[in-house]
Design a protein around this motif. Structure first.
Motif, PDB file in Angstrom:
ATOM      1  N   VAL A  58     -22.883 -21.467 -62.824  1.00  0.00           N
ATOM      2  CA  VAL A  58     -22.887 -20.311 -61.944  1.00  0.00           C
ATOM      3  C   VAL A  58     -22.194 -19.144 -62.635  1.00  0.00           C
ATOM      4  N   ASP A  59     -22.876 -17.997 -62.663  1.00  0.00           N
ATOM      5  CA  ASP A  59     -22.254 -16.752 -63.095  1.00  0.00           C
ATOM      6  C   ASP A  59     -21.879 -16.000 -61.826  1.00  0.00           C
ATOM      7  N   LEU A  60     -20.621 -16.119 -61.431  1.00  0.00           N
ATOM      8  CA  LEU A  60     -20.155 -15.582 -60.156  1.00  0.00           C
ATOM      9  C   LEU A  60     -19.721 -14.131 -60.309  1.00  0.00           C
ATOM     10  N   GLY A  61     -20.332 -13.250 -59.510  1.00  0.00           N
ATOM     11  CA  GLY A  61     -19.987 -11.835 -59.564  1.00  0.00           C
ATOM     12  C   GLY A  61     -20.460 -11.180 -60.841  1.00  0.00           C
ATOM     13  N   TYR A  62     -21.747 -11.341 -61.180  1.00  0.00           N
ATOM     14  CA  TYR A  62     -22.262 -10.860 -62.457  1.00  0.00           C
ATOM     15  C   TYR A  62     -22.345  -9.341 -62.529  1.00  0.00           C
ATOM     16  N   GLY A  63     -22.294  -8.669 -61.379  1.00  0.00           N
ATOM     17  CA  GLY A  63     -22.202  -7.218 -61.393  1.00  0.00           C
ATOM     18  C   GLY A  63     -23.502  -6.488 -61.145  1.00  0.00           C
ATOM     19  N   ALA A  64     -23.509  -5.218 -61.554  1.00  0.00           N
ATOM     20  CA  ALA A  64     -24.622  -4.329 -61.219  1.00  0.00           C
ATOM     21  C   ALA A  64     -25.880  -4.619 -62.023  1.00  0.00           C
ATOM     22  N   ALA A  65     -25.763  -5.350 -63.107  1.00  0.00           N
ATOM     23  CA  ALA A  65     -26.917  -5.733 -63.938  1.00  0.00           C
ATOM     24  C   ALA A  65     -26.765  -7.199 -64.316  1.00  0.00           C
ATOM     25  N   PRO A  66     -27.890  -7.888 -64.560  1.00  0.00           N
ATOM     26  CA  PRO A  66     -27.831  -9.344 -64.750  1.00  0.00           C
ATOM     27  C   PRO A  66     -27.611  -9.804 -66.183  1.00  0.00           C
ATOM     28  N   GLN A 122     -21.725 -27.765 -62.567  1.00  0.00           N
ATOM     29  CA  GLN A 122     -20.870 -28.242 -63.659  1.00  0.00           C
ATOM     30  C   GLN A 122     -20.002 -27.120 -64.225  1.00  0.00           C
ATOM     31  N   LEU A 123     -20.362 -25.872 -63.915  1.00  0.00           N
ATOM     32  CA  LEU A 123     -19.605 -24.734 -64.428  1.00  0.00           C
ATOM     33  C   LEU A 123     -19.676 -23.582 -63.443  1.00  0.00           C
ATOM     34  N   ILE A 124     -18.528 -22.951 -63.202  1.00  0.00           N
ATOM     35  CA  ILE A 124     -18.475 -21.661 -62.527  1.00  0.00           C
ATOM     36  C   ILE A 124     -17.725 -20.713 -63.441  1.00  0.00           C
ATOM     37  N   ARG A 125     -18.386 -19.643 -63.827  1.00  0.00           N
ATOM     38  CA  ARG A 125     -17.719 -18.617 -64.629  1.00  0.00           C
ATOM     39  C   ARG A 125     -17.495 -17.398 -63.741  1.00  0.00           C
ATOM     40  N   ALA A 126     -16.220 -16.975 -63.625  1.00  0.00           N
ATOM     41  CA  ALA A 126     -15.860 -15.818 -62.800  1.00  0.00           C
ATOM     42  C   ALA A 126     -15.073 -14.853 -63.671  1.00  0.00           C
ATOM     43  N   ALA A 127     -15.767 -13.933 -64.315  1.00  0.00           N
ATOM     44  CA  ALA A 127     -15.128 -13.007 -65.245  1.00  0.00           C
ATOM     45  C   ALA A 127     -14.952 -11.642 -64.594  1.00  0.00           C
ATOM     46  N   ASN A 128     -13.735 -11.132 -64.625  1.00  0.00           N
ATOM     47  CA  ASN A 128     -13.413  -9.814 -64.081  1.00  0.00           C
ATOM     48  C   ASN A 128     -13.677  -9.706 -62.583  1.00  0.00           C
ATOM     49  N   VAL A 129     -13.625 -10.830 -61.885  1.00  0.00           N
ATOM     50  CA  VAL A 129     -13.895 -10.853 -60.444  1.00  0.00           C
ATOM     51  C   VAL A 129     -12.608 -10.684 -59.640  1.00  0.00           C
ATOM     52  N   LEU A 130     -11.536 -11.352 -60.055  1.00  0.00           N
ATOM     53  CA  LEU A 130     -10.302 -11.327 -59.271  1.00  0.00           C
ATOM     54  C   LEU A 130      -9.373 -10.176 -59.635  1.00  0.00           C
ATOM     55  N   ARG A 131      -9.791  -9.324 -60.541  1.00  0.00           N
ATOM     56  CA  ARG A 131      -8.948  -8.215 -60.985  1.00  0.00           C
ATOM     57  C   ARG A 131      -8.495  -7.349 -59.805  1.00  0.00           C
ATOM     58  N   GLY A 154     -16.170 -41.709 -63.739  1.00  0.00           N
ATOM     59  CA  GLY A 154     -15.777 -42.536 -64.868  1.00  0.00           C
ATOM     60  C   GLY A 154     -16.189 -41.987 -66.213  1.00  0.00           C
ATOM     61  N   ARG A 155     -17.219 -41.128 -66.241  1.00  0.00           N
ATOM     62  CA  ARG A 155     -17.729 -40.612 -67.511  1.00  0.00           C
ATOM     63  C   ARG A 155     -17.374 -39.150 -67.748  1.00  0.00           C
ATOM     64  N   SER A 156     -16.896 -38.461 -66.714  1.00  0.00           N
ATOM     65  CA  SER A 156     -16.735 -37.018 -66.801  1.00  0.00           C
ATOM     66  C   SER A 156     -15.425 -36.572 -66.174  1.00  0.00           C
ATOM     67  N   ARG A 157     -14.857 -35.495 -66.709  1.00  0.00           N
ATOM     68  CA  ARG A 157     -13.678 -34.873 -66.107  1.00  0.00           C
ATOM     69  C   ARG A 157     -14.064 -33.972 -64.941  1.00  0.00           C
ATOM     70  N   GLY A 158     -15.356 -33.831 -64.705  1.00  0.00           N
ATOM     71  CA  GLY A 158     -15.824 -32.982 -63.621  1.00  0.00           C
ATOM     72  C   GLY A 158     -16.178 -31.598 -64.111  1.00  0.00           C
ATOM     73  N   GLY A 159     -16.553 -30.739 -63.153  1.00  0.00           N
ATOM     74  CA  GLY A 159     -16.952 -29.383 -63.494  1.00  0.00           C
ATOM     75  C   GLY A 159     -15.790 -28.535 -63.979  1.00  0.00           C
ATOM     76  N   LEU A 160     -16.131 -27.327 -64.442  1.00  0.00           N
ATOM     77  CA  LEU A 160     -15.137 -26.424 -65.005  1.00  0.00           C
ATOM     78  C   LEU A 160     -15.278 -25.050 -64.372  1.00  0.00           C
ATOM     79  N   LEU A 161     -14.150 -24.495 -63.922  1.00  0.00           N
ATOM     80  CA  LEU A 161     -14.067 -23.101 -63.484  1.00  0.00           C
ATOM     81  C   LEU A 161     -13.368 -22.319 -64.581  1.00  0.00           C
ATOM     82  N   VAL A 162     -13.994 -21.255 -65.048  1.00  0.00           N
ATOM     83  CA  VAL A 162     -13.397 -20.393 -66.059  1.00  0.00           C
ATOM     84  C   VAL A 162     -13.240 -19.012 -65.429  1.00  0.00           C
TER      85      VAL A 162
END
Length: 281
Positions: A58-66, A122-131, A154-162
């Motif tokens: 997931v690209d969370l809060g990608y902004g005015a252009a994709p 498996q991934l959420i990327r939130a860049a410059n969203v909480l500023r 057992g095989r995975s540490r789970g998803g990642l939030l960046v």
């Protein structure tokens, strides 16, 4: 903690009865702005994406252009070809503007911190969203987003939030990586040719840390020590900024729990455990 308590300044909106949690951001975006974060994700989380049966990012809060969502798909597919990317935006007009860019593996959805997907990514990327949020709101947002990640097994540490912040053209970037259990690490990344001293990265600290860069706080001590190591490594500048950075980071490992090694340092990165930099109290 309820969503309203976790996000006291955010607007709880509704889309067909589904609450949409968050506040509209400025929407500032530029092509290639998030390249450092993307490359780090591909290098450190690529194996988890490959192991997943149907990996979604997931690209969370990608902004005015994709652009950032389009680029994320390309970079992740170099290490995990089955990855799908969903851009999530709280502003409906931005979602409508992004729809023409949809293709196989790339989609755009109206939503916010609730992450409106039928399965956990498996991934959420939130860049410059909480500023634009208050520091007190960050923990609630992190908790909400981590709860939406794919769980560990057992095989995975789970998803990642960046979650982190960068400058307008992506030369300087600092982010926190979190798993379903909470924060794990903090990464500092920079274009070495533009760096005068490591503490220049302080202006790009994520919201959880930017107001803690004061004496008595761990992140302030870390940047102080990094500047000292950088100064001590000045003789290596004759071999280039990269060699000076590598030497400075190597010296840092004496007193700080650095989690990565030379291949990442060569990229102008260093990653430290969250616990070493977490705000006091």
């Amino acid at each position: 903690m309820t969503a309203r308590a976790a996000l006291p300044r955010s607007r709880l909106r509704s889309n067909g009865g589904t609450p949409i949690v968050g506040t509209v951001t400025r929407g500032t975006t530029n092509p290639n702005r998030l390249r450092r974060m993307d490359r780090w994700i591909a290098a450190t989380h690529g194996a988890e994406l490959r192991r997943a049966a149907d990996p979604v990012a997931v690209d969370l809060g990608y902004g005015a252009a994709p652009w950032t969502a389009v680029e994320l798909l390309g970079r992740l597919r170099t290490v995990a070809p089955r990855t799908q990317v969903v851009g999530v935006e709280i502003e409906p007009a931005r979602v409508a503007a992004a729809k023409p860019y949809e293709r196989a593996g790339l989609h755009f959805r109206h939503g916010g911190f609730e992450i409106p997907l039928p399965r956990r990514p498996q991934l959420i990327r939130a860049a410059n969203v909480l500023r634009q949020y208050d520091e007190a709101e960050v923990a609630g947002v992190w908790t909400r987003l981590c709860a939406r990640l794919a769980p560990a097994d057992g095989r995975s540490r789970g998803g990642l939030l960046v979650e982190g912040t960068c400058d307008e053209i992506g030369r300087r970037h600092v982010w926190v990586a979190l798993g379903p259990e909470g924060p794990r690490t903090v990464t500092f990344a920079t274009r070495l040719g533009s760096l005068e001293r490591p503490s220049d990265l302080a202006e790009r600290l994520p919201k959880a840390l930017i107001h803690r860069n004061v004496p008595g706080e761990p992140v302030h001590a870390f940047l102080r020590d990094f500047d000292r190591a950088w100064a001590a490594a000045a003789p290596y500048a004759s071999y280039g900024a990269r060699q000076r950075w590598i030497r400075a980071v190597r010296d840092l490992t004496t007193d700080w729990p650095v989690t990565d090694a030379t291949p990442r340092w060569r990229q102008g990165e260093v990653t430290v455990t969250w616990g070493a930099l977490a705000p006091r109290g």
